[in-house]
Design an enzyme around this catalytic site. Structure first.
Site, PDB file in Angstrom:
ATOM      1  N   GLY A 182       0.848  -1.175   0.000  1.00 52.51           N
ATOM      2  CA  GLY A 182       0.000   0.000   0.000  1.00 52.51           C
ATOM      3  C   GLY A 182       0.890   1.232   0.000  1.00 52.51           C
ATOM      4  O   GLY A 182       2.101   1.161  -0.252  1.00 52.51           O
ATOM      5  N   HIS A 444       0.496  28.277 -18.715  1.00 52.97           N
ATOM      6  CA  HIS A 444       1.578  27.639 -19.450  1.00 52.97           C
ATOM      7  C   HIS A 444       2.883  28.370 -19.153  1.00 52.97           C
ATOM      8  O   HIS A 444       2.909  29.599 -19.089  1.00 52.97           O
ATOM      9  CB  HIS A 444       1.303  27.708 -20.959  1.00 52.97           C
ATOM     10  CG  HIS A 444       2.428  27.198 -21.802  1.00 52.97           C
ATOM     11  ND1 HIS A 444       2.649  25.859 -22.009  1.00 52.97           N
ATOM     12  CD2 HIS A 444       3.419  27.852 -22.482  1.00 52.97           C
ATOM     13  CE1 HIS A 444       3.714  25.706 -22.791  1.00 52.97           C
ATOM     14  NE2 HIS A 444       4.209  26.911 -23.085  1.00 52.97           N
TER      15      HIS A 444
END
Length: 465
Positions: A182, A444
Site C-alpha cells: 500500500g 503555461h
C-alpha cells in the site's frame, strides 16, 4: 469538583486536534486528552516525518542525475542517513510545538493521559497512575490506529520493523523486505532503494497499490522495477527463519514456495484501530474489526459520542480525519448546512518516485457500477514543463460519465501529482462537468496543463498528443 466541558476530544492526532480547534472557535468549552504527543502518529511518526525523509532521497536522486542539468560534482554524492533522520525528527518537533501553540491560542485545555469512558458523559483520565475524572456534554473519539502485525512477524524493533522503526534506523540496511505494497510500504521501498538498500516488496494482492486504478499501479510497478526494486504480487507470507544475514521470509506465489532473505523486514500490512481500554463496554458503541461503527456524520450508537479518523474506518487518511473533525465540531455547535463527507471525494496520495495520486472511482469501479464512461489519458511526455524538469514519466487519467459529463475519477502518476490532484478534488466538490474543465484556462508552462489535456483527450480534442 469535577471539571465540566462542552466538548471533550480523546486523541490529539490530525482529526482530534483540528476538531478541538474548531469547537473552540465556535465558542465551546473544549478539552483534549492525549497520552503521547500532540499531533498524533501522523505528525510525529507518520505523514510528515516520512515525507521529510523522502525529500532527502529526492535530492540525492537529483544529485546523482544532475550531469545533464549542468551540475558538476567532484565525486559521487554520498547519503548521510544520520543527518537525514535528524532533519526529519527536527521537522516533527517543530510541528509538535506548533500544535501546542494552537491549543494555547484557541484556549483548548490539554489533559495528558489515557482516557476511559465511564458512561453518562464521564471520562477518567489516567496519567501514570494519577487519575482525574471529567464530565463532557459531547465526546469525540479520535484515538487513531497502529500498524497491524501478522502472526509470526511480530515487530521486535531489531529485525522486524513497523513504520516507526523504519523512520529512525541506526544504520542503512544492505537489504530490506517490505511486506505490503500500500502507500506506506511503497513509500518506504522508494526511500530505502534510493538511499542504497536492496529492496524486495511482497504483496498479497495481484498488484501494488491495490486501491488505485490498475493502469496506474502497473505503471508504478514498472518504474520501481527500473529502480532495482524486486516486486512479488500474489505473494502469501508463510513464516520466517533467522539466518546469519538477517531474516528469510518464506512465501508462496501461485502455489509455489519461494523465499527472500534480507537484513530487515518492514511490516506495512494495514492498521488496527486503537479501541482497547477506552471503556466502550460502558456505552452502546459498536465495533467492527477494531473500528467503531458510525453513520455519515460520525455519530456512534451512543448519544453525543462521535468517532472520527482512522478509528472510524476508511479511508485511513489524515486529511479525511481533519475534515471529519471540523464537521463534527460544527454539528455539535449547531452550525447550519453541515455536509457529510463523501469518501469518494477524498484524494489519495502516495509520495514514492514517481508520485501517485487519485480521487473518485477507478475505471474498473465505474464499469462495475454500470456507468458508461469516456476515458481521457495524457502522458507527461507531452507536457513541456515535465520535459524541462526532466521528469516526463507518467500520465493523467480521467474517468468521465458519458451521460452527464461528471468527473467520476482522476488517477495520476508523475511529477508533483500529489499537489495537482487538488484541482480534480475541487472539480468534484463543485460538481464540475467536462464542459467547465475544457473551458478552464490552465497556465503555461505548468504541469497542470496535463489535467486539461487529459479531459480534452476523452473527447478526441487533446492538442499535444
Amino acid at each position: 469538583m469535577m471539571e465540566n466541558y462542552q466538548v471533550l476530544v480523546i486523541g490529539a492526532g490530525p482529526g482530534g486536534y483540528v476538531a478541538a480547534i474548531r469547537a473552540a472557535q465556535l465558542g465551546l468549552k473544549t478539552a483534549i486528552v492525549e497520552r503521547a504527543e500532540l499531533g498524533g502518529v501522523c505528525l510525529n511518526w507518520g505523514c510528515l516525518p516520512t515525507k521529510t525523509l523522502l525529500r532527502s532521497t529526492e535530492i540525492l536522486r537529483l544529485a546523482r542525475e544532475g550531469t545533464p542539468y549542468g551540475l558538476v560534482l567532484d565525486s559521487a554524492p554520498r547519503f548521510d542517513l544520520t543527518t537525514a533522520i535528524k532533519r526529519s525528527r527536527d521537522v516533527a518537533k517543530q510541528l509538535n510545538r506548533g500544535v501546542h501553540g494552537l491549543m494555547k491560542k484557541n484556549k483548548v485545555t490539554v489533559l495528558t493521559g489515557h482516557a476511559r469512558l465511564l458512561g453518562k458523559g464521564k471520562v477518567a483520565v489516567d496519567n501514570a497512575g494519577a487519575e482525574q475524572a471529567v464530565q463532557a456534554q459531547h465526546i469525540i473519539l479520535a484515538t487513531g490506529a497502529r500498524a497491524r502485525a501478522i502472526p509470526g512477524f511480530e515487530p521486535d524493533s531489531e529485525s522486524i520493523w513497523t513504520a516507526r522503526e523504519a523512520m529512525v534506523p541506526k544504520a542503512l540496511p544492505k537489504s530490506i523486505t517490505v511486506i505490503g505494497a500500500g502507500a506506506i510500504g511503497v513509500e518506504f521501498a522508494s526511500f530505502y532503494a534510493t538511499a542504497g538498500s536492496k529492496v524486495t516488496i511482497l504483496e498479497a494482492s495481484d498488484r501494488i497499490l491495490p486501491v488505485e486504478d490498475s493502469e496506474i499501479s502497473g505503471l508504478l510497478a514498472e518504474h520501481l522495477r527500473k529502480q532495482g526494486i524486486e516486486i512479488y504480487t500474489g505473494a502469501y507470507v508463510e513464516n520466517k527463519e533467522t539466518t546469519t544475514c538477517g531474516i528469510k521470509v518464506n512465501f508462496t506465489k501461485g502455489g509455489s514456495p519461494l523465499s527472500v532473505e534480507s537484513e530487515k523486514v518492514i511490516l506495512a500490512v494495514g492498521i488496527t484501530g486503537n479501541v482497547e481500554g477506552l471503556g466502550l463496554e460502558n456505552t452502546k458503541i459498536q465495533v467492527d474489526r477494531t473500528h467503531i461503527i458510525v453513520n455519515e456524520y460520525c455519530e456512534t450508537d451512543e448519544p453525543d459520542i462521535y468517532a472520527i479518523g482512522d478509528i472510524a474506518g476508511p479511508p485511513w487518511l489524515a486529511h479525511k480525519a481533519s475534515h471529519e473533525g471540523v464537521m463534527v465540531a460544527e454539528l455539535i455547535a449547531g452550525v447550519e448546512d453541515v455536509h457529510a463527507l463523501d469518501p469518494k471525494s477524498v484524494p489519495s496520495c502516495t509520495y514514492c518516485h514517481p508520485q501517485v495520486a487519485s480521487v473518485g472511482i477507478t475505471e474498473e469501479q465505474a464499469l462495475e457500477q454500470g456507468f458508461e464512461v469516456d476515458i481521457g489519458r495524457f502522458p507527461f511526455l507531452g507536457n513541456g514543463k515535465a520535459l524541462s524538469l526532466g521528469e516526463p514519466e507518467g500520465l493523467v487519467k480521467t474517468v468521465i460519465d458519458k451521460k452527464t459529463g461528471e468527473l467520476l475519477g482522476a488517477h495520476m502518476i508523475g511529477p508533483e501529482v500529489t499537489e495537482l490532484i487538488s484541482t480534480y478534488a475541487l472539480a468534484r466538490t463543485l460538481e464540475t462537468t467536462e464542459v467547465e474543465l475544457m473551458q478552464t484556462v490552465f497556465p503555461h508552462p505548468t504541469l497542470s496543463e496535463a489535467l486539461h489535456e487529459s479531459v480534452l483527450s476523452a473527447y478526441g480534442k487533446a492538442l499535444h498528443i
